[in-house]
Design a protein around this motif. Structure first.
Motif, mmCIF file in Angstrom:
data_model
loop_
_atom_site.group_PDB
_atom_site.id
_atom_site.type_symbol
_atom_site.label_atom_id
_atom_site.label_comp_id
_atom_site.label_asym_id
_atom_site.label_seq_id
_atom_site.Cartn_x
_atom_site.Cartn_y
_atom_site.Cartn_z
ATOM 1 N N ARG A 1 0.823 -1.222 0.000
ATOM 2 C CA ARG A 1 0.000 0.000 0.000
ATOM 3 C C ARG A 1 0.849 1.260 0.000
ATOM 4 O O ARG A 1 0.400 2.314 -0.457
ATOM 5 C CB ARG A 1 -0.949 -0.035 1.194
ATOM 6 C CG ARG A 1 -2.030 -1.097 1.032
ATOM 7 C CD ARG A 1 -2.978 -1.193 2.203
ATOM 8 N NE ARG A 1 -3.997 -2.205 1.928
ATOM 9 C CZ ARG A 1 -4.840 -2.670 2.842
ATOM 10 N NH1 ARG A 1 -4.781 -2.236 4.094
ATOM 11 N NH2 ARG A 1 -5.731 -3.592 2.508
ATOM 12 N N ASP A 2 2.088 1.167 0.483
ATOM 13 C CA ASP A 2 3.005 2.303 0.445
ATOM 14 C C ASP A 2 3.709 2.435 -0.892
ATOM 15 O O ASP A 2 4.531 3.341 -1.083
ATOM 16 C CB ASP A 2 4.055 2.177 1.558
ATOM 17 C CG ASP A 2 3.490 2.480 2.936
ATOM 18 O OD1 ASP A 2 2.362 3.014 3.003
ATOM 19 O OD2 ASP A 2 4.157 2.174 3.933
ATOM 20 N N GLY A 3 3.427 1.525 -1.805
ATOM 21 C CA GLY A 3 4.009 1.611 -3.146
ATOM 22 C C GLY A 3 5.391 1.018 -3.289
ATOM 23 O O GLY A 3 6.117 1.345 -4.247
ATOM 24 N N ALA A 4 5.770 0.114 -2.385
ATOM 25 C CA ALA A 4 7.126 -0.450 -2.421
ATOM 26 C C ALA A 4 7.422 -1.184 -3.721
ATOM 27 O O ALA A 4 8.580 -1.232 -4.166
ATOM 28 C CB ALA A 4 7.334 -1.386 -1.232
ATOM 29 N N ILE A 5 6.400 -1.776 -4.339
ATOM 30 C CA ILE A 5 6.615 -2.476 -5.610
ATOM 31 C C ILE A 5 5.782 -1.849 -6.734
ATOM 32 O O ILE A 5 5.536 -2.471 -7.768
ATOM 33 C CB ILE A 5 6.308 -3.981 -5.490
ATOM 34 C CG1 ILE A 5 4.869 -4.229 -5.043
ATOM 35 C CG2 ILE A 5 7.291 -4.652 -4.540
ATOM 36 C CD1 ILE A 5 4.457 -5.706 -5.098
ATOM 37 N N GLY A 6 5.361 -0.608 -6.527
ATOM 38 C CA GLY A 6 4.588 0.080 -7.550
ATOM 39 C C GLY A 6 3.142 -0.370 -7.592
ATOM 40 O O GLY A 6 2.586 -0.846 -6.596
ATOM 41 N N GLU A 7 2.542 -0.236 -8.746
ATOM 42 C CA GLU A 7 1.136 -0.632 -8.909
ATOM 43 C C GLU A 7 1.053 -2.138 -9.080
ATOM 44 O O GLU A 7 1.790 -2.730 -9.866
ATOM 45 C CB GLU A 7 0.533 0.063 -10.122
ATOM 46 C CG GLU A 7 -0.954 -0.224 -10.310
ATOM 47 C CD GLU A 7 -1.533 0.481 -11.525
ATOM 48 O OE1 GLU A 7 -2.722 0.254 -11.812
ATOM 49 O OE2 GLU A 7 -0.786 1.231 -12.188
ATOM 50 N N LEU A 8 0.146 -2.766 -8.358
ATOM 51 C CA LEU A 8 0.014 -4.222 -8.450
ATOM 52 C C LEU A 8 -0.450 -4.646 -9.839
ATOM 53 O O LEU A 8 -1.380 -4.091 -10.403
ATOM 54 C CB LEU A 8 -0.988 -4.733 -7.412
ATOM 55 C CG LEU A 8 -0.563 -4.760 -5.952
ATOM 56 C CD1 LEU A 8 -1.537 -5.585 -5.135
ATOM 57 C CD2 LEU A 8 0.843 -5.305 -5.794
ATOM 58 N N ARG A 9 0.232 -5.694 -10.358
ATOM 59 C CA ARG A 9 -0.113 -6.210 -11.674
ATOM 60 C C ARG A 9 -0.621 -7.642 -11.610
ATOM 61 O O ARG A 9 -1.530 -8.002 -12.363
ATOM 62 C CB ARG A 9 1.117 -6.165 -12.596
ATOM 63 C CG ARG A 9 1.614 -4.767 -12.922
ATOM 64 C CD ARG A 9 0.672 -4.025 -13.874
ATOM 65 N NE ARG A 9 -0.497 -3.460 -13.184
ATOM 66 C CZ ARG A 9 -1.657 -3.186 -13.750
ATOM 67 N NH1 ARG A 9 -1.858 -3.461 -15.020
ATOM 68 N NH2 ARG A 9 -2.645 -2.655 -13.053
ATOM 69 N N ARG B 1 13.037 -4.917 -5.114
ATOM 70 C CA ARG B 1 12.707 -3.565 -5.576
ATOM 71 C C ARG B 1 13.465 -3.262 -6.859
ATOM 72 O O ARG B 1 14.650 -3.594 -6.986
ATOM 73 C CB ARG B 1 13.076 -2.516 -4.527
ATOM 74 C CG ARG B 1 12.380 -2.635 -3.188
ATOM 75 C CD ARG B 1 12.869 -1.522 -2.273
ATOM 76 N NE ARG B 1 12.479 -1.675 -0.890
ATOM 77 C CZ ARG B 1 11.505 -0.981 -0.303
ATOM 78 N NH1 ARG B 1 10.813 -0.095 -1.007
ATOM 79 N NH2 ARG B 1 11.224 -1.158 0.982
ATOM 80 N N ARG B 2 12.789 -2.622 -7.795
ATOM 81 C CA ARG B 2 13.456 -2.233 -9.036
ATOM 82 C C ARG B 2 14.579 -1.244 -8.726
ATOM 83 O O ARG B 2 14.390 -0.303 -7.954
ATOM 84 C CB ARG B 2 12.450 -1.597 -9.995
ATOM 85 C CG ARG B 2 13.025 -1.352 -11.386
ATOM 86 C CD ARG B 2 11.957 -0.917 -12.353
ATOM 87 N NE ARG B 2 11.502 0.438 -12.067
ATOM 88 C CZ ARG B 2 10.557 1.076 -12.762
ATOM 89 N NH1 ARG B 2 9.937 0.428 -13.752
ATOM 90 N NH2 ARG B 2 10.197 2.298 -12.459
ATOM 91 N N GLY B 3 15.742 -1.490 -9.300
ATOM 92 C CA GLY B 3 16.866 -0.598 -9.085
ATOM 93 C C GLY B 3 17.710 -0.940 -7.875
ATOM 94 O O GLY B 3 18.723 -0.288 -7.624
ATOM 95 N N VAL B 4 17.294 -1.949 -7.103
ATOM 96 C CA VAL B 4 18.061 -2.386 -5.936
ATOM 97 C C VAL B 4 18.614 -3.772 -6.237
ATOM 98 O O VAL B 4 17.863 -4.705 -6.495
ATOM 99 C CB VAL B 4 17.190 -2.412 -4.669
ATOM 100 C CG1 VAL B 4 17.990 -2.928 -3.481
ATOM 101 C CG2 VAL B 4 16.624 -1.029 -4.380
ATOM 102 N N ASP B 5 19.935 -3.895 -6.210
ATOM 103 C CA ASP B 5 20.567 -5.141 -6.626
ATOM 104 C C ASP B 5 20.225 -6.314 -5.710
ATOM 105 O O ASP B 5 19.893 -7.402 -6.170
ATOM 106 C CB ASP B 5 22.092 -4.963 -6.685
ATOM 107 C CG ASP B 5 22.524 -4.042 -7.812
ATOM 108 O OD1 ASP B 5 21.750 -3.920 -8.777
ATOM 109 O OD2 ASP B 5 23.610 -3.452 -7.710
ATOM 110 N N ALA B 6 20.314 -6.083 -4.404
ATOM 111 C CA ALA B 6 20.127 -7.194 -3.459
ATOM 112 C C ALA B 6 18.679 -7.263 -2.988
ATOM 113 O O ALA B 6 18.115 -6.263 -2.533
ATOM 114 C CB ALA B 6 21.044 -7.020 -2.256
ATOM 115 N N PRO B 7 18.066 -8.429 -3.067
ATOM 116 C CA PRO B 7 16.712 -8.561 -2.504
ATOM 117 C C PRO B 7 16.761 -8.445 -0.989
ATOM 118 O O PRO B 7 17.792 -8.675 -0.364
ATOM 119 C CB PRO B 7 16.275 -9.956 -2.942
ATOM 120 C CG PRO B 7 17.545 -10.700 -3.170
ATOM 121 C CD PRO B 7 18.539 -9.699 -3.651
#
Length: 345
Positions: A154-162, A277-283
């Motif tokens: 809900r805070d947008g950590a992974i953007g819009e849910l697909r 997260r997009r743009g973050v190398d390490a999960p």
């Protein structure tokens, strides 16, 4: 990377409150709930009821419960019982929970809440008429790891849910006389197992706009292997499966425009998840510290609601329970599974 947060998310730790439970039924889920509640500070199981006195007495002796009743009515009339936990086979949920509410007792009712949405609407209307607390025992919604997952989404950590993918399959096989194959007992994979993937998807996306499904049916007419495709107006989709003829990974993946969340085996009661997260190398592996475990989370939520005088939980709202049952009804209609209780009374 490993992240750890407080077990109750942003709301912080809540004080544990006292609740004296009466447990209806003596099967495996009742035993697990009783064990968890007995290990929860401030809560205790003071009575158990079964349709046979011997079964109730055996269960009471096993767990040190002071009173055993050979009828539901005896437990519902017990003035020492603050709240009733209904753990019967789900074909009896409507009757047991309804009788408890009629007797003036708040109720926590196992999932699936009822066999269909009509029965659920009847229980909700009765609880509201009597001003009594009522909640589905969807422990997934009370799990602090799932709560943290919802916050991040809900805070947008992974953007819009697909998309959401989730599965729950049991190995089987189940004999022809097993309750899982009996239409009159609400048999089939969907209500026992599929309720978890559907509830998980609707927790994040709400009630779907479109529902498609396919299933293999048993000779008795219940679903053995079921696939569900849900769609929402924003273009998001969920691909969900459940079955009785093969043990699945019971994993879930939540994909957004800026990343995804992978929930490992046992997604319905996880102790962690992995955030990409997009743009973050390490999960990032996210774990949540909590003093509670298992079914204690839902029991604590009920106790807190009762102490606050609430008749409904914000974590497991009745509107969400009704929405899930409407989806399950639609899936059964599409695959051709009907129960005797579906007929209008």
């Amino acid at each position: 990377m490993l992240a750890a947060v407080d077990g109750f998310g942003r709301q912080g730790k809540r004080e544990q409150t006292v609740a004296r439970w009466g447990v209806v039924a003596t099967g495996g889920i009742a035993a697990r709930f009783t064990q968890d509640v007995q290990a929860l500070d401030g809560s205790e199981v003071v009575a158990v009821a079964s349709r046979g006195e011997a079964s109730a007495k055996t269960f009471a002796d096993r767990f040190g419960i002071p009173r055993a009743y050979g009828s539901w009515a005896g437990l519902f009339a017990d003035p020492e019982v603050d709240v009733v936990y209904v753990a019967t086979p789900h074909s009896a949920h409507r009757a047991a929970a309804g009788a408890a509410l009629e007797a003036g007792k708040p109720v926590l009712c196992e999932k699936p809440f009822t066999l269909n949405s009509r029965e659920a609407e009847e229980l909700v209307a009765l609880a509201r008429e009597r001003g009594l607390f009522l909640m589905e025992a969807m422990w997934t919604y009370c799990n602090p790891v799932v709560r943290r997952l919802v916050e991040l989404v809900r805070d947008g950590a992974i953007g819009e849910l697909r998309s959401i993918q989730a599965d729950f399959g049991a190995e089987g096989p189940f004999a022809p006389d097993h309750r899982m194959r009996a239409p009159e007992l609400g048999g089939g994979a969907l209500l026992d197992l599929g309720v978890y993937p559907v509830s998980f998807a609707q927790l994040l996306l709400g009630e779907p706009a479109r529902i498609q499904a396919d299933a293999q049916l048993s000779p008795e007419g219940v679903d053995v292997n079921t696939g569900v495709l849900l769609g929402w107006e924003n273009g998001a989709v969920a691909v969900l499966t459940c079955g009785l003829d093969g043990s699945s990974g019971t994993r879930a993946t939540v994909t957004g425009t800026h990343g995804r969340i992978d929930v490992p085996e046992g997604f319905f009661s996880p102790d962690s998840f992995v955030l990409h997260r997009r743009g973050v190398d390490a999960p990032e592996t996210v774990r949540v510290h909590s003093p509670l475990h298992g079914m204690q989370h839902e029991a604590a939520e009920v106790a807190a609601c009762l102490a606050a005088g609430r008749t409904e939980s914000s974590l497991v709202p009745l509107s969400g329970t009704l929405a899930v049952l409407r989806t399950l009804d639609a899936v059964r209609e599409r695959v051709g599974v009907r129960y005797p209780q579906d007929e209008a009374r």
